[in-house]
Design a protein around this motif. Structure first.
Motif, short mmCIF file in Angstrom:
data_model
loop_
_atom_site.label_atom_id
_atom_site.label_comp_id
_atom_site.label_asym_id
_atom_site.label_seq_id
_atom_site.Cartn_x
_atom_site.Cartn_y
_atom_site.Cartn_z
N LEU A 1 -2.18 -0.31 -8.59
CA LEU A 1 -2.56 0.94 -9.25
C LEU A 1 -3.40 0.67 -10.50
N GLU A 2 -3.09 -0.40 -11.22
CA GLU A 2 -3.86 -0.73 -12.43
C GLU A 2 -5.31 -1.00 -12.08
N ASN A 3 -5.55 -1.66 -10.94
CA ASN A 3 -6.92 -2.01 -10.55
C ASN A 3 -7.67 -0.86 -9.91
N ARG A 4 -6.97 0.22 -9.58
CA ARG A 4 -7.62 1.32 -8.85
C ARG A 4 -7.61 2.64 -9.62
N CYS A 5 -7.01 2.64 -10.79
CA CYS A 5 -6.87 3.89 -11.56
C CYS A 5 -7.73 3.86 -12.81
N VAL A 6 -8.16 5.02 -13.23
CA VAL A 6 -8.83 5.18 -14.52
C VAL A 6 -8.09 6.26 -15.30
N TRP A 7 -8.20 6.20 -16.61
CA TRP A 7 -7.50 7.15 -17.46
C TRP A 7 -8.30 8.43 -17.62
N ASN A 8 -7.65 9.57 -17.45
CA ASN A 8 -8.24 10.87 -17.71
C ASN A 8 -7.59 11.39 -19.00
N ILE A 9 -8.29 11.26 -20.11
CA ILE A 9 -7.69 11.50 -21.42
C ILE A 9 -7.36 12.97 -21.66
N LYS A 10 -8.26 13.88 -21.27
CA LYS A 10 -8.12 15.31 -21.55
C LYS A 10 -7.91 15.54 -23.04
N ASN A 11 -6.78 16.14 -23.45
CA ASN A 11 -6.61 16.40 -24.88
C ASN A 11 -6.07 15.21 -25.65
N GLY A 12 -5.69 14.14 -24.97
CA GLY A 12 -5.27 12.91 -25.63
C GLY A 12 -3.88 12.93 -26.22
N ARG A 13 -3.11 13.98 -25.98
CA ARG A 13 -1.80 14.08 -26.63
C ARG A 13 -0.71 13.25 -25.93
N SER A 14 -0.97 12.82 -24.71
CA SER A 14 0.04 12.04 -23.99
C SER A 14 -0.37 10.59 -23.81
N THR A 15 -1.49 10.18 -24.41
CA THR A 15 -1.99 8.81 -24.28
C THR A 15 -1.85 8.09 -25.61
N LYS A 16 -1.12 6.98 -25.62
CA LYS A 16 -0.94 6.20 -26.84
C LYS A 16 -2.23 5.44 -27.16
N ALA B 1 0.83 -1.21 0.00
CA ALA B 1 0.00 0.00 0.00
C ALA B 1 0.86 1.26 0.00
N MET B 2 1.93 1.26 0.78
CA MET B 2 2.81 2.42 0.84
C MET B 2 3.58 2.61 -0.45
N LEU B 3 4.00 1.50 -1.06
CA LEU B 3 4.69 1.61 -2.34
C LEU B 3 3.75 2.11 -3.43
N ALA B 4 2.48 1.70 -3.37
CA ALA B 4 1.49 2.20 -4.33
C ALA B 4 1.29 3.70 -4.16
N LYS B 5 1.26 4.14 -2.91
CA LYS B 5 1.12 5.58 -2.65
C LYS B 5 2.35 6.34 -3.17
N GLY B 6 3.53 5.79 -2.93
CA GLY B 6 4.75 6.43 -3.43
C GLY B 6 4.80 6.46 -4.94
N GLY B 7 4.38 5.35 -5.58
CA GLY B 7 4.35 5.32 -7.03
C GLY B 7 3.37 6.32 -7.61
N TRP B 8 2.21 6.47 -6.95
CA TRP B 8 1.22 7.45 -7.40
C TRP B 8 1.77 8.87 -7.30
N ARG B 9 2.44 9.17 -6.19
CA ARG B 9 3.04 10.49 -6.02
C ARG B 9 4.12 10.73 -7.07
N LEU B 10 4.85 9.68 -7.39
CA LEU B 10 5.90 9.79 -8.39
C LEU B 10 5.33 10.17 -9.75
N MET B 11 4.14 9.68 -10.05
CA MET B 11 3.51 9.98 -11.34
C MET B 11 2.83 11.35 -11.34
N GLN B 12 2.33 11.78 -10.17
CA GLN B 12 1.48 12.96 -10.12
C GLN B 12 2.21 14.24 -9.71
#
Length: 225
Positions: free
Chosen positions: A144-159, A89-100
């Motif tokens: 994180l894969e099971n708890r996250c959803v994609w926020n596409i916005k303008n779609g320029r950073s999503t393959k 759980a703590m590593l997931a929180k750290g990974g999320w912070r690393l992305m955000q």
């Protein structure tokens, strides 16, 4: 734990001491490191033995299974935490912070060294020469894969083909034919008009399955963000 002399404390005192002190000692390390399975099991064993009053030369009967002891109170357990679960759980929180948290110094240093210009969960994937901390964060990717959803916005950073932005797997894994090499790195924005509607002629031949087609077309692209 020996100096506490379990035989001098009641069961509730040993339980409280384990929850508030012994189980909390590894927390600092667990925030950035995956504790090896053997170490985690040894920590759980020491806590378990202390709760039931085991002595170095004499073991006592454990009247309740460890699985029951680590069940939340609302489900009939006593709320102890096995080492493995809070570690993940703590590593997931750290990974999320690393992305955000793009503006913090530690994320900038880590991403510059190991990120390789990647986005989303792929950012956490280990690469050659990754530190133990970075590799530990990658262990939390399934959570994180099971708890996250994609926020596409303008779609320029999503393959479009390589990121799992619609289903749980990338669209390329469900395509009906080979993806052209020049389209493999195309983003979601490349398949949308300026008003946000889809350029279906670019992918309709590859996305004709009912589930795949409905899922893709039901996702909207907001080009004003």
């Amino acid at each position: 734990m020996a100096p506490w002399k379990a035989k001098c404390l009641s069961f509730m005192a040993r339980l409280t001491l384990t929850k508030s002190v012994a189980a909390s000692l590894p927390v600092y390390n667990m925030q950035t490191e995956m504790i090896p399975n053997k170490v985690g099991k040894n920590i759980d064993k020491m806590n378990r033995d202390f709760i039931w009053g085991d002595e170095p030369d004499k073991s006592k009967m454990h009247l309740v299974a460890w699985e029951k002891m680590t069940t939340p109170k609302c489900q009939g357990g006593v709320g102890l935490r096995p080492t493995r679960l809070p570690n993940l759980a703590m590593l997931a929180k750290g990974g999320w912070r690393l992305m955000q948290e793009k503006d913090t110094l530690w994320t900038q240093v880590m991403q510059a060294k190991y990120g390789r210009q990647r986005q989303g969960l792929s950012l956490l994937c280990p690469v050659q020469g990754s530190s133990f901390t970075w590799t530990s964060f990658s262990k939390a990717i399934p959570i994180l894969e099971n708890r996250c959803v994609w926020n596409i916005k303008n779609g320029r950073s999503t393959k479009f083909w390589n990121d799992p932005w619609v289903l749980q797997v990338p669209l390329r894994d469900m395509a009906l034919d080979e993806i052209l090499m020049e389209l493999e790195e195309a983003t979601v924005a490349d398949f949308a008009h300026e008003d946000g509607s889809w350029r279906t002629e670019l992918f309709s031949d590859l996305c004709q399955g009912p589930t795949l087609g409905r899922a893709a077309l039901s996702t909207q692209v907001s080009l004003e963000h």
